[in-house]
Design an enzyme around this catalytic site. Structure first.
Site, PDB file in Angstrom:
ATOM      1  N   THR A 221     -33.625  44.948  -4.083  1.00  0.00           N
ATOM      2  CA  THR A 221     -32.242  45.078  -3.611  1.00  0.00           C
ATOM      3  C   THR A 221     -31.454  45.767  -4.727  1.00  0.00           C
ATOM      4  O   THR A 221     -31.896  45.764  -5.891  1.00  0.00           O
ATOM      5  CB  THR A 221     -31.612  43.704  -3.333  1.00  0.00           C
TER       6      THR A 221
ATOM      7  N   LYS B 139      -9.562  36.436   1.421  1.00  0.00           N
ATOM      8  CA  LYS B 139      -9.091  35.087   1.763  1.00  0.00           C
ATOM      9  C   LYS B 139      -7.621  34.984   1.394  1.00  0.00           C
ATOM     10  O   LYS B 139      -7.265  34.906   0.228  1.00  0.00           O
ATOM     11  CB  LYS B 139      -9.923  34.041   1.042  1.00  0.00           C
TER      12      LYS B 139
ATOM     13  N   TRP C 207      -8.834  34.261   6.827  1.00  0.00           N
ATOM     14  CA  TRP C 207      -9.716  35.341   6.403  1.00  0.00           C
ATOM     15  C   TRP C 207      -9.293  36.673   7.034  1.00  0.00           C
ATOM     16  O   TRP C 207      -8.960  36.726   8.214  1.00  0.00           O
ATOM     17  CB  TRP C 207     -11.166  35.048   6.823  1.00  0.00           C
TER      18      TRP C 207
ATOM     19  N   GLU D  77     -33.924  42.744   2.877  1.00  0.00           N
ATOM     20  CA  GLU D  77     -34.661  41.508   3.166  1.00  0.00           C
ATOM     21  C   GLU D  77     -35.127  41.404   4.617  1.00  0.00           C
ATOM     22  O   GLU D  77     -35.882  40.507   4.964  1.00  0.00           O
ATOM     23  CB  GLU D  77     -33.790  40.287   2.842  1.00  0.00           C
TER      24      GLU D  77
HETATM   25  P1  ADP Z   1     -28.051  46.399  -0.988  1.00  0.00           P
HETATM   26  O1  ADP Z   1     -26.557  46.420  -0.786  1.00  0.00           O
HETATM   27  O2  ADP Z   1     -28.548  45.423  -1.971  1.00  0.00           O
HETATM   28  O3  ADP Z   1     -28.651  47.745  -1.060  1.00  0.00           O
HETATM   29  P2  ADP Z   1     -29.034  46.419   1.600  1.00  0.00           P
HETATM   30  O4  ADP Z   1     -29.227  47.870   1.536  1.00  0.00           O
HETATM   31  O5  ADP Z   1     -30.143  45.553   1.986  1.00  0.00           O
HETATM   32  O6  ADP Z   1     -28.591  45.803   0.297  1.00  0.00           O
HETATM   33  O7  ADP Z   1     -27.733  46.167   2.456  1.00  0.00           O
HETATM   34  C1  ADP Z   1     -27.594  45.090   3.329  1.00  0.00           C
HETATM   35  C2  ADP Z   1     -26.164  44.847   3.666  1.00  0.00           C
HETATM   36  O8  ADP Z   1     -25.524  46.027   4.144  1.00  0.00           O
HETATM   37  C3  ADP Z   1     -25.980  43.851   4.773  1.00  0.00           C
HETATM   38  O9  ADP Z   1     -26.099  42.543   4.302  1.00  0.00           O
HETATM   39  C4  ADP Z   1     -24.596  44.175   5.272  1.00  0.00           C
HETATM   40  O10 ADP Z   1     -23.594  43.580   4.483  1.00  0.00           O
HETATM   41  C5  ADP Z   1     -24.518  45.660   5.083  1.00  0.00           C
HETATM   42  N1  ADP Z   1     -24.765  46.349   6.353  1.00  0.00           N
HETATM   43  C6  ADP Z   1     -25.897  46.928   6.771  1.00  0.00           C
HETATM   44  N2  ADP Z   1     -25.721  47.490   7.984  1.00  0.00           N
HETATM   45  C7  ADP Z   1     -24.450  47.249   8.345  1.00  0.00           C
HETATM   46  C8  ADP Z   1     -23.640  47.551   9.504  1.00  0.00           C
HETATM   47  N3  ADP Z   1     -24.105  48.256  10.526  1.00  0.00           N
HETATM   48  N4  ADP Z   1     -22.367  47.111   9.510  1.00  0.00           N
HETATM   49  C9  ADP Z   1     -21.849  46.400   8.488  1.00  0.00           C
HETATM   50  N5  ADP Z   1     -22.552  46.094   7.387  1.00  0.00           N
HETATM   51  C10 ADP Z   1     -23.828  46.506   7.313  1.00  0.00           C
END
Ligand code: ADP
Length: 549
Positions: A186, A446, A451, A331
């Site tokens: 990640t 918040k 929220w 994940e």
């Molecule tokens: P990182 O930010 O560590 O690279 P990821 O690439 O796994 O992690 O990103 C996952 C996160 O991206 C999700 O938990 C969510 O917050 C956000 N995300 C992914 N797709 C969407 C979407 N279509 N709309 C809103 N948020 C999204």
């Protein structure tokens, strides 16, 4: 009583084996970092993937050992996807947009034995090689004619000579489908990156899942361009789905700017393209400026962060391109939900359908979702109540890569609570199972015990024609705890004042949700996976509140 069907493990090599038999002549087209276009077929790719496996044997890289890549979307990276995992080694895709220290940390943590890199990353590799003692072999993804001549990197070899001297008669080994195949960290915007270790089984099931009609609806009649990188979460599974389904694959290399992506889409007859909003912003900006259109593109999958309604409208209404909004995470392999409509939704008025399509969507079979309160109690699916989003399923993480965190008995610490993975997102789910992300839990604002969804505030600003980019963050407030501040990047040559921005919210959100202030920037900081770096923005905005309070 056991079933009496054939017991064949779900292995990544079987995807390629299938492509070789049934889609042998389907093309894989790549824009190379060398600048030209390369094209060949799945049949030729399969031969070279076997040469990769032999090269790893020649380097005495053991079963389960990690082979890293620092590479764009291209055919050599495709061969490594299959050659490394198919032969039982673990492919570790590294995100080159991470900082040097983070990259060093994950190479060390993964104990990578081989590192294959595109020449774009040579300056980075020059810094890394002395810092990464685990790496025994450095491979430049090029031919000898492009191999750097200096001897900065001892033992550096070109990919073409690394695999070129190997036979392509390798036979893929058969092993347990739960064997590790791929490792992706990640981006670690907070704390150290965490390693997600996919298995052959999870990868093959995910490839099936993404291909389904109500997921990404992939077919052998498609030409697919993944603008999402192969270095982060397996390009959303498209590299594996390509072999299973047999669509033509178009790999854009390093050129992700609007004109280059548009030219490739047109030249190769791309019908489906997948990207994150920040990359699509460049493409749409280019089309707006040049007045160009798409002649073959029918569908785009947008995910990674929320698809702004204005982007949806530009694709769907102005350019006639169907938008599929998807949600996922490292994940979750990554596909977790897709905003495709059901028969019941199709009976609704167009406006209601659009509202649903802007949600993050329904999970395909293979993912289960729920929302819970802070005590872990499940919350109702009424489309209004929001809670912590949790996921489970055969392609959802169970535990992080050993060493990231360990339980007392030395086994990898579970990433689960009560059998579910906590995503860190806050969401609603409606009666039909349509999920909508309110925010990442750390980004939700918040204010006075209530929220505010930063996504909702951003989407309103993004709908204005003078706004190139908008991001909303919570800033500490002595009375209300946090208050929203909206950061705006204006389009070149466009005027827009603070009052103009704030006027957009009148009547569209409750008065207490209207941002307290507006900060204009020339650029918004974007992180390694193309997402807005909200922690940086919070820092930049922290003094705004003095003006506002
Ligand atoms: P990182 O930010 O560590 O690279 P990821 O690439 O796994 O992690 O990103 C996952 C996160 O991206 C999700 O938990 C969510 O917050 C956000 N995300 C992914 N797709 C969407 C979407 N279509 N709309 C809103 N948020 C999204």
């Amino acid at each position: 009583m056991r079933g009496l069907m054939q017991d064949q493990p779900l292995l990544i090599s079987s995807l390629l084996g299938f492509a070789e038999r049934f889609h042998r002549d389907v093309e894989i087209v790549s824009r190379r970092v060398e600048g030209d276009i390369h094209r060949y077929t799945f049949g030729a790719a399969a031969n070279r993937a076997r040469q990769v496996a032999r090269a790893l044997e020649a380097n005495a890289i053991g079963f389960g050992e990690r082979v890293a890549t620092l590479a764009w979307n291209g055919y050599r990276h495709f061969e490594l996807y299959y050659g490394v995992s198919g032969s039982g080694r673990v492919l570790h895709t590294i995100n080159p947009r991470l900082g040097l220290e983070q990259i060093r940390w994950i190479i060390e943590h993964a104990q990578d034995q081989v590192l294959c890199f595109d020449l774009t990353f040579l300056p980075l590799v020059r810094q890394l090689h002395a810092l990464c003692p685990s790496v025994r072999q450095w491979v430049a993804l090029c031919g000898d004619e492009h191999l750097p001549t200096d001897d900065d990197i001892p033992g550096l070899i070109s990919y073409e000579s690394w695999i070129g001297c190997q036979d392509d008669d390798y036979v893929w080994p058969v092993f347990d489908e739960n064997t590790a195949s791929t490792l992706c960290y990640t981006s670690g915007t907070t704390g150290d990156p965490k390693g997600v270790l996919y298995s052959h089984r999870s990868t093959v099931l995910h490839a099936w899942g993404v291909s389904l009609p109500d997921a990404l609806c992939l077919s052998a009649r498609d030409v697919v361009l993944p603008a999402v990188p192969m270095f982060h979460v397996n390009a959303w599974g498209l590299i594996y789905a390509a072999a299973a389904v047999g669509f033509k694959l178009v790999l854009p290399g390093a050129a992700l700017d609007g004109p280059s992506v548009h030219a490739l889409i047109e030249a190769e007859g791309v019908t489906m393209a997948a990207g994150v909003p920040s990359v699509w912003q460049m493409l749409l900006g280019h089309l707006q400026q040049s007045g160009q259109h798409f002649s073959t593109l029918r569908r785009t999958v947008i995910g990674g962060s929320a698809c702004p309604p204005a982007m949806y409208a530009q694709f769907a209404d102005d350019l006639g391109v169907e938008v599929v909004h998807a949600w996922g995470m490292t994940e979750t392999s990554p596909l977790g939900a897709v905003s495709t409509l059901t028969a019941a939704h199709m009976a609704l008025p167009a406006e209601a359908q659009r509202r649903l399509q802007l949600k993050q969507g329904r999970p395909p079979f293979g993912v289960d979702l729920r929302i819970v309160d802070d005590a872990g109690n499940e919350l109702p699916w009424d489309g209004k109540t929001f809670g912590n989003l949790q996921a489970r399923g055969p392609w959802v993480v169970g535990a992080y890569y050993p060493g990231t965190e360990r339980a007392g008995d030395g086994a990898p610490a579970s990433a689960l609570a009560d059998g579910w993975f906590a995503t860190g997102d806050v969401a609603t789910i409606d009666a039909a199972g349509m999920m909508q992300i309110t925010d990442r839990s750390k980004d939700v604002i918040k204010s006075g015990g209530e929220w505010i969804s930063s996504i909702d505030i951003e989407n309103i600003a993004m709908g204005h024609p003078a706004v190139a980019m908008a991001a909303c963050v919570g800033v500490h407030h002595p009375k209300w705890d946090e208050r929203p501040v909206i950061v705006i990047v204006r389009k070149p040559g466009m005027e827009m004042s603070r009052d103009d921005v704030l006027a957009l919210y009148a009547g569209r959100v409750a008065r207490w949700q209207v941002p307290d202030d507006v900060l204009f920037l020339d650029d918004i900081p974007i992180g390694a996976t193309g997402k807005v770096l909200k922690n940086k923005l919070r820092e930049l905005c922290k003094d705004c509140i003095t003006l506002a309070s």
